[in-house]
Design a protein around this motif. Structure first.
Motif, PDB file in Angstrom:
ATOM      1  N   UNK A  25       0.856  -1.175   0.000  1.00 30.12           N
ATOM      2  CA  UNK A  25       0.000   0.000   0.000  1.00 30.12           C
ATOM      3  C   UNK A  25       0.893   1.224   0.000  1.00 30.12           C
ATOM      4  N   UNK A  26       0.390   2.308  -0.556  1.00 31.46           N
ATOM      5  CA  UNK A  26       1.163   3.533  -0.633  1.00 31.46           C
ATOM      6  C   UNK A  26       0.228   4.718  -0.465  1.00 31.46           C
ATOM      7  N   UNK A  27       0.537   5.542   0.512  1.00 35.48           N
ATOM      8  CA  UNK A  27      -0.218   6.770   0.710  1.00 35.48           C
ATOM      9  C   UNK A  27       0.452   7.884  -0.085  1.00 35.48           C
ATOM     10  N   UNK A  28      -0.344   8.860  -0.470  1.00 40.02           N
ATOM     11  CA  UNK A  28       0.241   9.953  -1.248  1.00 40.02           C
ATOM     12  C   UNK A  28      -0.594  11.212  -1.103  1.00 40.02           C
ATOM     13  N   UNK A  29       0.053  12.334  -1.336  1.00 40.61           N
ATOM     14  CA  UNK A  29      -0.623  13.615  -1.419  1.00 40.61           C
ATOM     15  C   UNK A  29      -0.952  13.888  -2.874  1.00 40.61           C
ATOM     16  N   UNK A  30      -2.106  14.478  -3.104  1.00 44.27           N
ATOM     17  CA  UNK A  30      -2.540  14.779  -4.464  1.00 44.27           C
ATOM     18  C   UNK A  30      -2.935  16.238  -4.554  1.00 44.27           C
ATOM     19  N   UNK A  31      -2.302  16.951  -5.454  1.00 53.53           N
ATOM     20  CA  UNK A  31      -2.643  18.345  -5.714  1.00 53.53           C
ATOM     21  C   UNK A  31      -3.288  18.438  -7.090  1.00 53.53           C
ATOM     22  N   UNK A  32      -4.441  19.125  -7.141  1.00 57.64           N
ATOM     23  CA  UNK A  32      -5.121  19.360  -8.403  1.00 57.64           C
ATOM     24  C   UNK A  32      -5.085  20.853  -8.721  1.00 57.64           C
ATOM     25  N   UNK A  33      -4.801  21.231  -9.971  1.00 57.32           N
ATOM     26  CA  UNK A  33      -4.806  22.652 -10.336  1.00 57.32           C
ATOM     27  C   UNK A  33      -6.145  23.298 -10.028  1.00 57.32           C
ATOM     28  N   UNK A  34      -6.122  24.593  -9.809  1.00 53.62           N
ATOM     29  CA  UNK A  34      -7.324  25.309  -9.390  1.00 53.62           C
ATOM     30  C   UNK A  34      -8.447  25.231 -10.417  1.00 53.62           C
ATOM     31  N   UNK A  35      -8.105  25.030 -11.682  1.00 53.72           N
ATOM     32  CA  UNK A  35      -9.127  24.975 -12.739  1.00 53.72           C
ATOM     33  C   UNK A  35      -9.476  23.545 -13.147  1.00 53.72           C
ATOM     34  N   UNK A  36      -9.063  22.576 -12.355  1.00 55.86           N
ATOM     35  CA  UNK A  36      -9.317  21.174 -12.722  1.00 55.86           C
ATOM     36  C   UNK A  36     -10.815  20.882 -12.782  1.00 55.86           C
TER      37      UNK A  36
END
Length: 224
Positions: A25-36
């Motif tokens: 298993x792998x945890x991760x941070x996810x950033x989405x652009x403001x206009x996604x």
């Protein structure tokens, strides 16, 4: 997979166990652009960030200590989707497990597969070289910071532009490690460059990730 988004657009994502050669298993941070969300038909470039040895463990807040995750948590806007996985304690980056994560992201997000970028610092710099060489047809460009690898295999990524960074006084990972990789890639006919900060120690990543030229350079490339 569960996700929690904060005000900066960053998300915390926890992956379910997946079967490869082993169960992991792998945890991760996810950033989405403001206009996604407002651009339902647009595909976005993806930046995969690999942290250093000091951020390993099971507390995702540690991943925000450096690099793009830190900048995103402070409110900086990026044109990329940014995935920042966390390596388990006492472990190392494994390309096949990162590929499982990447395949999941590609299946669930609107990602432009011609614009996949890879970067990492220290242990993540080693992981960047290694994963790129394992999957030479995957990434449009890579940016390893104070890392190294096996220069013999770097010929596999001669079509992948690479911009490496290193501190001239690094006491942890010698400058020669980046020099070897870049020289080998250039000898193989690849597009490789190395930026050395003459007075910097091991922390050559803060200046690098604060430099908007890095992100402009990445976005100039599409997969060969």
């Amino acid at each position: 997979m569960t996700q929690e988004r904060n005000g900066s657009g960053e998300q915390t994502a926890r992956r379910l166990d997946r079967q490869c050669a082993i169960s992991a298993s792998m945890d991760y941070l996810l950033y989405l652009p403001s206009n996604y969300a407002a651009s339902p038909t647009e595909q976005f470039p993806l930046l995969l960030f690999l942290h250093g040895a000091g951020e390993r463990g099971s507390d995702l807040e540690r991943v925000k200590h450096h690099g793009p995750p830190r900048l995103a948590s402070e409110g900086r806007q990026f044109p990329f989707i940014i995935a920042s996985p966390q390596c388990p304690a006492e472990d190392w980056w494994h390309g096949h497990l990162l590929r499982i994560l990447l395949d999941e992201l590609l299946a669930t997000l609107r990602i432009d597969t011609e614009r996949l970028y890879l970067t990492g610092m220290s242990m993540g710099g080693y992981g960047t070289w290694e994963m790129a060489m394992m999957y030479p047809d995957l990434f449009a460009a890579i940016a390893p910071i104070c890392g190294g690898g096996n220069p013999y295999w770097v010929r596999r990524i001669k079509r992948v532009p690479a911009w490496a960074f290193h501190g001239g006084k690094d006491p942890v990972v010698p400058l020669e490690k980046s020099e070897e990789m870049v020289a080998a890639l250039q000898s193989a006919g690849g597009d490789a460059r190395l930026t050395v900060y003459p007075d910097a120690g091991h922390d050559s990543w803060t200046q690098t990730y604060n430099n908007p030229d890095l992100y402009t350079w990445l976005l100039r490339h599409t997969r060969a």
